[in-house]
Motif scaffolding. Structure first.
Motif, PDB file in Angstrom:
ATOM      1  N   HIS A 454       0.830  -1.197   0.000  1.00 18.73           N
ATOM      2  CA  HIS A 454       0.000   0.000   0.000  1.00 18.73           C
ATOM      3  C   HIS A 454       0.871   1.256   0.000  1.00 18.73           C
ATOM      4  CE1 HIS A 454      -2.867  -3.092   1.241  1.00 18.73           C
ATOM      5  NE2 HIS A 454      -3.827  -2.269   0.843  1.00 18.73           N
ATOM      6  N   PHE A 455       0.306   2.341  -0.497  1.00 16.48           N
ATOM      7  CA  PHE A 455       1.091   3.558  -0.719  1.00 16.48           C
ATOM      8  C   PHE A 455       1.532   4.238   0.572  1.00 16.48           C
ATOM      9  CE2 PHE A 455      -1.099   4.132  -5.089  1.00 16.48           C
ATOM     10  CZ  PHE A 455      -0.159   3.293  -5.680  1.00 16.48           C
ATOM     11  N   GLY A 456       0.908   3.922   1.701  1.00 17.22           N
ATOM     12  CA  GLY A 456       1.416   4.442   2.962  1.00 17.22           C
ATOM     13  C   GLY A 456       2.831   3.977   3.243  1.00 17.22           C
ATOM     14  N   GLY A 457       3.207   2.871   2.631  1.00 18.02           N
ATOM     15  CA  GLY A 457       4.572   2.362   2.793  1.00 18.02           C
ATOM     16  C   GLY A 457       5.521   2.787   1.706  1.00 18.02           C
ATOM     17  N   THR A 458       4.989   3.088   0.504  1.00 14.60           N
ATOM     18  CA  THR A 458       5.873   3.254  -0.654  1.00 14.60           C
ATOM     19  C   THR A 458       5.799   4.600  -1.359  1.00 14.60           C
ATOM     20  OG1 THR A 458       4.212   2.346  -2.169  1.00 14.60           O
ATOM     21  CG2 THR A 458       5.763   0.773  -1.153  1.00 14.60           C
ATOM     22  N   ARG A 459       4.760   5.390  -1.143  1.00 11.49           N
ATOM     23  CA  ARG A 459       4.659   6.645  -1.899  1.00 11.49           C
ATOM     24  C   ARG A 459       5.242   7.800  -1.083  1.00 11.49           C
ATOM     25  NH1 ARG A 459      -0.479   8.017  -5.575  1.00 11.49           N
ATOM     26  NH2 ARG A 459       0.522   6.328  -6.735  1.00 11.49           N
ATOM     27  N   ASN A 460       6.338   8.345  -1.598  1.00  6.09           N
ATOM     28  CA  ASN A 460       7.025   9.459  -0.942  1.00  6.09           C
ATOM     29  C   ASN A 460       7.126  10.645  -1.887  1.00  6.09           C
ATOM     30  OD1 ASN A 460       8.346   6.876   0.495  1.00  6.09           O
ATOM     31  ND2 ASN A 460       8.463   8.614   1.867  1.00  6.09           N
ATOM     32  N   PRO A 461       6.967  11.851  -1.379  1.00  3.95           N
ATOM     33  CA  PRO A 461       7.137  13.018  -2.243  1.00  3.95           C
ATOM     34  C   PRO A 461       8.576  13.145  -2.741  1.00  3.95           C
ATOM     35  CG  PRO A 461       6.025  13.599  -0.181  1.00  3.95           C
ATOM     36  CD  PRO A 461       6.578  12.223  -0.006  1.00  3.95           C
ATOM     37  N   MET A 462       8.727  13.760  -3.887  1.00  3.47           N
ATOM     38  CA  MET A 462      10.058  14.062  -4.414  1.00  3.47           C
ATOM     39  C   MET A 462      10.040  15.438  -5.060  1.00  3.47           C
ATOM     40  SD  MET A 462      12.440  12.091  -7.227  1.00  3.47           S
ATOM     41  CE  MET A 462      11.276  12.376  -8.559  1.00  3.47           C
ATOM     42  N   ILE A 463      11.144  16.153  -4.894  1.00  6.08           N
ATOM     43  CA  ILE A 463      11.326  17.462  -5.523  1.00  6.08           C
ATOM     44  C   ILE A 463      12.602  17.413  -6.360  1.00  6.08           C
ATOM     45  CG2 ILE A 463      11.778  19.919  -5.111  1.00  6.08           C
ATOM     46  CD1 ILE A 463      10.308  19.513  -2.382  1.00  6.08           C
ATOM     47  N   ILE A 464      12.522  17.935  -7.583  1.00  3.41           N
ATOM     48  CA  ILE A 464      13.708  18.087  -8.419  1.00  3.41           C
ATOM     49  C   ILE A 464      13.884  19.575  -8.717  1.00  3.41           C
ATOM     50  CG2 ILE A 464      14.788  17.580 -10.639  1.00  3.41           C
ATOM     51  CD1 ILE A 464      13.538  14.853 -10.604  1.00  3.41           C
ATOM     52  N   HIS A 465      15.068  20.075  -8.402  1.00  2.34           N
ATOM     53  CA  HIS A 465      15.367  21.504  -8.525  1.00  2.34           C
ATOM     54  C   HIS A 465      16.682  21.645  -9.291  1.00  2.34           C
ATOM     55  CE1 HIS A 465      17.114  25.352  -7.128  1.00  2.34           C
ATOM     56  NE2 HIS A 465      15.885  25.753  -6.840  1.00  2.34           N
ATOM     57  N   TRP A 466      16.642  22.394 -10.399  1.00  2.00           N
ATOM     58  CA  TRP A 466      17.854  22.592 -11.204  1.00  2.00           C
ATOM     59  C   TRP A 466      17.674  23.896 -11.982  1.00  2.00           C
ATOM     60  CZ3 TRP A 466      19.434  19.022 -15.888  1.00  2.00           C
ATOM     61  CH2 TRP A 466      20.730  19.358 -16.317  1.00  2.00           C
ATOM     62  N   GLN A 467      18.158  24.966 -11.420  1.00  2.00           N
ATOM     63  CA  GLN A 467      17.923  26.294 -11.997  1.00  2.00           C
ATOM     64  C   GLN A 467      18.385  26.378 -13.441  1.00  2.00           C
ATOM     65  OE1 GLN A 467      19.826  29.133  -9.418  1.00  2.00           O
ATOM     66  NE2 GLN A 467      18.365  28.853  -7.758  1.00  2.00           N
ATOM     67  N   LYS A 468      19.557  25.841 -13.722  1.00  2.00           N
ATOM     68  CA  LYS A 468      20.129  25.980 -15.053  1.00  2.00           C
ATOM     69  C   LYS A 468      19.526  24.999 -16.053  1.00  2.00           C
ATOM     70  CE  LYS A 468      24.613  26.527 -17.331  1.00  2.00           C
ATOM     71  NZ  LYS A 468      26.095  26.526 -17.145  1.00  2.00           N
ATOM     72  N   GLY A 469      18.989  23.902 -15.574  1.00  2.00           N
ATOM     73  CA  GLY A 469      18.579  22.848 -16.486  1.00  2.00           C
ATOM     74  C   GLY A 469      17.093  22.680 -16.690  1.00  2.00           C
ATOM     75  N   ILE A 470      16.260  23.256 -15.814  1.00  2.00           N
ATOM     76  CA  ILE A 470      14.810  23.091 -15.920  1.00  2.00           C
ATOM     77  C   ILE A 470      14.155  24.468 -15.915  1.00  2.00           C
ATOM     78  CG2 ILE A 470      12.741  22.096 -14.875  1.00  2.00           C
ATOM     79  CD1 ILE A 470      14.506  19.974 -13.580  1.00  2.00           C
ATOM     80  N   GLN A 471      13.382  24.739 -16.933  1.00  2.00           N
ATOM     81  CA  GLN A 471      12.709  26.039 -17.035  1.00  2.00           C
ATOM     82  C   GLN A 471      11.445  26.100 -16.181  1.00  2.00           C
ATOM     83  OE1 GLN A 471      14.110  28.652 -18.748  1.00  2.00           O
ATOM     84  NE2 GLN A 471      15.800  27.183 -18.898  1.00  2.00           N
ATOM     85  N   ALA A 472      10.696  24.988 -16.130  1.00  2.00           N
ATOM     86  CA  ALA A 472       9.440  24.969 -15.379  1.00  2.00           C
ATOM     87  C   ALA A 472       9.720  25.166 -13.890  1.00  2.00           C
ATOM     88  CB  ALA A 472       8.716  23.650 -15.611  1.00  2.00           C
ATOM     89  N   LYS A 473       8.847  25.875 -13.216  1.00  2.00           N
ATOM     90  CA  LYS A 473       9.031  26.180 -11.796  1.00  2.00           C
ATOM     91  C   LYS A 473       7.705  26.045 -11.061  1.00  2.00           C
ATOM     92  CE  LYS A 473      13.409  27.765 -12.110  1.00  2.00           C
ATOM     93  NZ  LYS A 473      13.762  27.152 -13.402  1.00  2.00           N
ATOM     94  N   GLY A 474       7.771  25.497  -9.872  1.00  2.00           N
ATOM     95  CA  GLY A 474       6.610  25.447  -9.001  1.00  2.00           C
ATOM     96  C   GLY A 474       5.469  24.599  -9.515  1.00  2.00           C
ATOM     97  N   GLU A 475       5.772  23.569 -10.309  1.00  2.00           N
ATOM     98  CA  GLU A 475       4.722  22.739 -10.901  1.00  2.00           C
ATOM     99  C   GLU A 475       4.742  21.321 -10.326  1.00  2.00           C
ATOM    100  OE1 GLU A 475       4.764  25.002 -15.252  1.00  2.00           O
ATOM    101  OE2 GLU A 475       5.151  22.846 -15.134  1.00  2.00           O
ATOM    102  N   MET A 476       3.599  20.650 -10.429  1.00  2.00           N
ATOM    103  CA  MET A 476       3.453  19.277  -9.981  1.00  2.00           C
ATOM    104  C   MET A 476       3.585  18.336 -11.163  1.00  2.00           C
ATOM    105  SD  MET A 476       2.909  17.365  -7.320  1.00  2.00           S
ATOM    106  CE  MET A 476       2.227  18.511  -6.110  1.00  2.00           C
ATOM    107  N   ARG A 477       4.211  17.178 -10.929  1.00  2.00           N
ATOM    108  CA  ARG A 477       4.271  16.113 -11.920  1.00  2.00           C
ATOM    109  C   ARG A 477       3.631  14.867 -11.323  1.00  2.00           C
ATOM    110  NH1 ARG A 477       5.030  19.953 -14.366  1.00  2.00           N
ATOM    111  NH2 ARG A 477       6.736  20.518 -15.767  1.00  2.00           N
ATOM    112  N   ASP A 478       2.760  14.210 -12.117  1.00  2.00           N
ATOM    113  CA  ASP A 478       2.019  13.071 -11.583  1.00  2.00           C
ATOM    114  C   ASP A 478       2.296  11.768 -12.335  1.00  2.00           C
ATOM    115  OD1 ASP A 478       0.711  13.501 -13.964  1.00  2.00           O
ATOM    116  OD2 ASP A 478      -1.257  13.934 -13.058  1.00  2.00           O
TER     117      ASP A 478
END
Length: 798
Positions: A454-478
Motif C-alpha cells: 500500500h502507498f502508505g509504505g511506498t509513496r514518498n514526495p520528491m522534488i527536483i530543482h535545477w535552476q540551469k537545467g529546468i525552465q518549469a518552476k513550481g509545478e506538480m508532476r504526476d
C-alpha cells in the motif's frame, strides 16, 4: 669510401626523423578526429569503467631536451555537467510536511518546490536499505541483493545484503567520469559481517565509489551519541550533547566543508554529494528548543490530523480532486477512545517527532542557502526524496520510550513512557511515536513503512530543482515513477552513458528509466508501465494504471507473525482513477486481479524476489549471516577493542563464560573491562571501588547489577563470569562471578537478548552511553590497569 659508422649514423637519423614525423602526423590526425567526434568517443569510453589510461601524445627523443612531455590528464566530466545533490530523508510519510499538505512547517523544502518540480506519484520500496540500494544502483532492490535491511540478510540471491559487483552504483559511475563524490549521513548498505575494523572495505561507501564518507553504517544511530565513521575508521563525535551536538547539524557541516574543499582545489570539477539524514528515523531526537515550539500542536489527535491533512492536500492540489481519505484500519484505535493519560503521552511523542522533522528542514535549508550564497546552486541538480519509505509504525500501538525494544519484538507499554515523559527527545531517550501518528503522517493512504502493498509504505514526495537545467518552476508532476528511476535521470542530466563493463565485470542493465521527459511537459504520458513491490511478504504489482496487492500482518508486529503469506487476500485498485487506493475492486474485477497476480509472479521470478519471507525480528540474528559454523569463542588482547556488536561475541541468551586476565595497578582497579550495548540494553563487566561487578540492562523491565564481595589486590587477577540459562523463552538464567577461581558473586538475569541495539562491543571502556548507571557520570570509565586478555566462550547452538 665512407665508413660503415657514417652510413649507420645517417640511417639512425633518418629513422628517428621518420618515426617522429609519423608520430606527429598520427598525433595531428588523432586530434582532428577527436575534435570532430569527441562526444561520441567520450560516451564510448564511458561504457567501460574505469576508462583506459590516456595514450602518450608527446615525443620521445634521446634526452629530455629533444623530447616533448605529455603529462597524463585526469578524466574530466562532460562540459557544463551539473553538480548533483541527492537528499534522502528517513521515515517521512507522504502527509507529514507542510510542502505536501502536512502539519509540520517545512519552509526550506517549500522554497525548493516553489523553484522546482514536485512529484506526487513517486515510490520507494517501503524499507531503508532496499530503497537506498535501489536509489544508488538504478535497479530493483532484490536485483541488488537487498530485499530487506542488511541486519536481516539471509542466504538467498535477493536477500543477502550484498550489492553485486555487476550493479555498479552511481557514485562509481560519476567518479570514473570526472566527478568528486562524497557521502554524508546514513549509509545502511554494507553487509553486516563486513562492518568491522578489519573490513573487508570493498562494500563500504569508499569501496563503492565514494571518495569520502562521514556518517553511520547501520540502520539508525543515536543522534546525540552516534556510532560514527570517517571513511572506514570509527571516530568519536566532535562534541557532546551538553556542548550542543546533534548529528544532523554535524553532517550538514561536514557536507558543506567537503564541497568547499572540492571547489577550492578544482573550481571546475563537478561534485556528487549524497546527503542522507538519519532523521526522522527513530530514535526521535529533537533539540529541546525545537520541541518547545511544538507543545500543544497535536492535541486534537491522529484522526482529526488525517482529516486536516487530506483537506489541505486537496486545497493545495497535492492530490487530485475527488481523492478519498482512506479509513482507519480496525487494528488502530480511534483517538477519542483513548484514556486521557494515554493521550498525554501520545501528544508528547508526536510533538517530539514533529520537532525532529522541523529541525531537519532547517538543516537542509542551511545547506541549500550556503550553496546559493557560493553560486553553486545554479548548476546543481537537486533531487530531494522526502523519505525512504512511509512513516514508521515500529513503535507499536502505544509508542515507546525505547524503540530498540520494539525492534526486538518487545513492547514496553504505556507505563514505561509515562515514567519518562519529560525526557522524551533528550539524550537519555530512544523514543518512537505510536502507530496512530505514523498512520496520520501517511495521509491520505493506507498503512505505513514496511507495507509495500500500500502507498502508505511506498509513496514518498520528491522534488527536483535545477535552476540551469529546468525552465518549469513550481509545478506538480504526476507520472508514476520509482526510486530506480533516479540513476538514469542523473546520467542523462550529466550526459554520461550507462556503463556496460565496470572493473572488468559485465553489468546488469539498469532497470530504471529517466524522468527527464516530464521536466518541461507536465502532461507527458508516463513511461513506467510496470513496477512490482515486495517487503516482508507484503506484495504489490502496478501495471498500466492498476495495482493489485496483498498485505501480510501488521507492521508493528516485528516478531512472531502467524499465518500463511500465500493465503492472505488480494486487493485491486484502479489507481489512475483512485489516487489513494480507497476503492477495492477485487470482487468486481476478478479477471483483472488474476491477470495482475500472474504478472507479479513473473516479475518476482525475474528480479530474485523469491522465496518470500515475512519474518522480521527473527532475521536480525547475526548467526544467519555466517558463511560457516558460527564461532563459539573469541579472544581479545589489550584494551583498545571497539567493534559493532554484531561482529563481536554473540553471548546471550546462550550459556557463556567471560574470562578476563588483568593486572591491577597500585592503589586499586577501576573501570570497564568489557561491555556491549547502551544505557537502554546491554551488558558490562566492570570494576567499581576495587570490586568486580556485572550489569545486565534490559529496557528497565529486567535490569540487574550483580556485585562481588572481593576487592582486587595489586598484581595479576582473573575475573570470570558464567551464565547458565534456564531454558525459558525470555533468555533468563543465573550468572556467577569468580575472582581468581573463587566464587565472589551470583545473581539472576530475568531477560537476555541476542543483540542490544546501536552501540558497539568494547574492551577497556564504555565509550558512548553507559550500560550501568554506576558509572554514568564517569565518562567512558576506562579500565585503569592492564588488560592482558579477555576470552569469551559460548555453548554451541543445538
Amino acid at each position: 669510401m665512407k665508413s660503415l659508422n657514417h652510413y649507420f649514423t645517417i640511417f639512425l637519423m633518418a629513422l628517428f626523423v621518420s618515426c617522429g614525423g609519423k608520430q606527429e602526423h598520427a598525433k595531428q590526425g588523432k586530434t582532428d578526429t577527436t575534435a570532430q567526434s569527441s562526444d561520441k568517443l567520450d560516451k564510448e569510453a564511458g561504457k567501460r569503467l574505469p576508462q583506459k589510461d590516456p595514450e602518450f601524445n608527446g615525443e620521445i627523443g634521446m634526452t629530455y631536451k629533444e623530447s616533448t612531455p605529455d603529462y597524463p590528464k585526469p578524466v574530466k566530466a562532460p562540459k557544463d555537467a551539473p553538480n548533483v545533490l541527492l537528499i534522502l530523508l528517513d521515515d517521512v510519510g507522504f502527509g507529514m510536511c507542510s510542502t505536501f499538505g502536512g502539519p509540520v512547517p517545512t519552509p526550506n523544502m517549500q522554497k525548493l518546490a516553489d523553484n522546482g518540480l514536485s512529484f506526487n506519484r513517486f515510490h520507494t520500496t517501503a524499507l531503508c536499505s532496499p530503497t537506498r540500494a535501489s536509489l544508488l544502483a538504478g535497479r530493483n532492490h532484490h536485483s541488488v541483493g537487498t530485499g530487506v535491511i542488511i541486519e536481516m540478510g539471509t542466504g538467498y540471491p535477493g536477500y543477502t545484503g550484498i550489492i553485486p559487483r555487476s550493479t555498479a552504483l552511481i557514485p562509481e559511475i560519476l567518479g570514473d567520469n570526472g566527478y568528486a563524490t562524497g557521502m554524508f549521513g546514513k549509509w545502511h548498505n554494507t553487509p553486516e559481517p563486513d562492518i568491522s575494523p578489519a573490513g573487508p572495505f570493498d562494500r563500504w561507501p569508499t569501496g563503492l565509489g565514494f571518495d569520502f564518507f562521514y556518517g553511520f553504517n547501520q540502520g539508525e544511530t543515536h543522534q546525540y551519541y552516534p556510532t560514527l565513521y570517517r571513511n572506514t575508521t570509527m571516530i568519536p563525535a566532535p562534541k557532546t550533547p551538553e556542548e550542543g551536538y546533534h548529528f544532523t547539524t554535524d553532517m550538514t557541516d561536514q557536507t558543506l566543508q567537503w564541497i568547499n574543499n572540492v571547489k577550492a582545489v578544482d573550481p571546475k570539477k563537478p561534485w556528487f554529494a549524497y546527503y542522507s539524514t538519519g532523521a526522522v528515523h527513530a530514535p526521535h531526537h529533537a533539540p529541546k528548543e525545537w520541541r518547545d515550539k511544538y507543545k500543544g500542536k497535536f492535541d486534537y489527535g491522529w484522526d482529526k490530523q488525517r482529516e486536516m491533512t487530506h483537506a489541505k492536500q486537496l486545497e493545495m492540489g497535492i492530490i487530485p480532486e475527488g481523492t478519498k481519505l482512506t479509513p482507519r484500519p480496525k487494528d488502530i484505535p480511534a483517538w477519542d477512545s483513548l484514556p486521557d493519560e494515554a493521550k498525554v503521552v501520545y501528544r508528547r511523542l508526536m510533538e517530539n517527532y514533529g520537532a525532529f522533522m522541523a529541525h531537519t528542514d532547517h538543516e537542509v535549508g542551511r545547506m541549500i542557502d550556503a550553496l546559493e550564497a557560493s553560486g553553486e546552486l545554479e548548476n546543481t541538480l537537486v533531487i530531494y526524496i522526502v523519505g525512504d519509505n512511509g512513516a514508521s509504525a515500529e513503535g507499536g500501538l502505544e509508542g515507546t520510550y525505547s524503540e530498540i525494544a520494539s525492534l526486538l519484538g518487545i513492547q514496553l507499554g504505556l507505563e514505561s513512557t509515562m515514567k519518562h515523559l519529560d525526557e522524551i527527545g533528550d539524550p537519555e531517550s530512544e523514543p518512537h511515536v505510536p502507530v496512530g501518528w505514523a498512520w496520520a503522517m501517511d495521509a491520505p493512504f493506507q498503512w505505513t513503512k514496511q507495507v509495500a502493498s500500500h502507498f502508505g509504505g511506498t509513496r514518498n514526495p520528491m522534488i527536483i530543482h535545477w535552476q540551469k537545467g529546468i525552465q518549469a518552476k513550481g509545478e506538480m508532476r504526476d507520472q508514476f515513477h520509482h526510486v530506480i528511476d533516479v540513476v538514469p535521470t542523473i546520467l542523462e542530466a550529466c550526459n554520461i552513458p550507462e556503463p556496460e563493463v565496470v572493473n572488468g565485470i559485465d553489468q546488469k542493465p539498469i532497470e530504471g528509466m529517466s524522468m527527464s521527459y516530464a521536466f518541461e511537459d507536465k502532461d507527458a504520458e508516463g513511461k513506467r508501465k510496470t513496477q512490482y513491490f515486495e517487503m516482508l511478504g507484503n506484495r504489490g504489482i502496478y501495471h498500466d494504471g492498476w495495482l493489485a496487492c496483498a498485505r501480510f500482518g501488521v507492521p508493528w508486529q516485528t516478531g512472531g507473525k502467524s499465518g500463511d503469506m500465500l493465503d492472505v487476500p488480494w486487493e485491486l485498485y484502479h489507481i489512475d482513477e483512485d489516487f489513494s487506493e480507497a476503492n477495492d475492486l477485487a470482487s468486481k474485477e476478478s479477471k483483472k486481479l488474476e491477470e495482475l497476480k500472474k504478472k507479479f509472479e513473473e516479475e518476482a521470478k525475474k528480479y530474485n524476489v523469491l522465496p518470500l519471507d515475512g519474518r522480521m525480528a527473527e532475521r536480525m540474528d547475526p548467526k544467519l549471516r555466517n558463511t560457516s559454523a558460527p564461532p563459539t569463542s573469541w579472544t581479545y588482547f589489550g584494551k583498545n577493542i571497539l567493534l559493532p556488536e554484531a561482529v563481536g561475541p554473540q553471548l546471550f541468551p546462550r550459556a557463556n563464560t567471560i574470562t578476563a586476565k588483568v593486572e591491577v595497578p597500585k592503589g586499586g582497579a577501576e573501570g570497564v573491562i568489557t561491555c556491549a550495548g547502551s544505557f537502554s540494553a546491554g551488558w558490562s563487566l566492570y570494576v567499581m571501588n576495587g570490586k568486580p561487578h556485572f550489569r545486565y540492562t534490559a529496557f528497565e523491565i529486567a535490569d540487574v547489577t550483580i556485585p562481588t564481595n572481593v576487592k582486587l589486590k595489586e598484581g595479576e587477577a582473573e575475573i570470570r563470569t558464567e551464565f547458565t540459562p534456564d531454558g525459558s523463552a525470555e533468555g533468563a538464567g543465573t550468572l556467577k562471578i569468580f575472582v581468581n577461581g573463587e566464587q565472589a558473586g551470583e545473581g539472576k538475569l530475568e531477560r537476555s537478548f541476542f543483540r542490544h541495539g546501536l552501540e558497539p562491543f568494547e574492551v577497556g571502556r564504555d565509550s558512548n552511553t553507559p550500560v550501568s548507571p554506576d558509572y554514568a557520570k564517569k565518562g567512558a570509565f576506562p579500565f585503569n590497569g592492564k588488560i592482558k586478555k579477555v576470552s569469551f566462550q559460548v555453548q554451541p547452538s543445538s
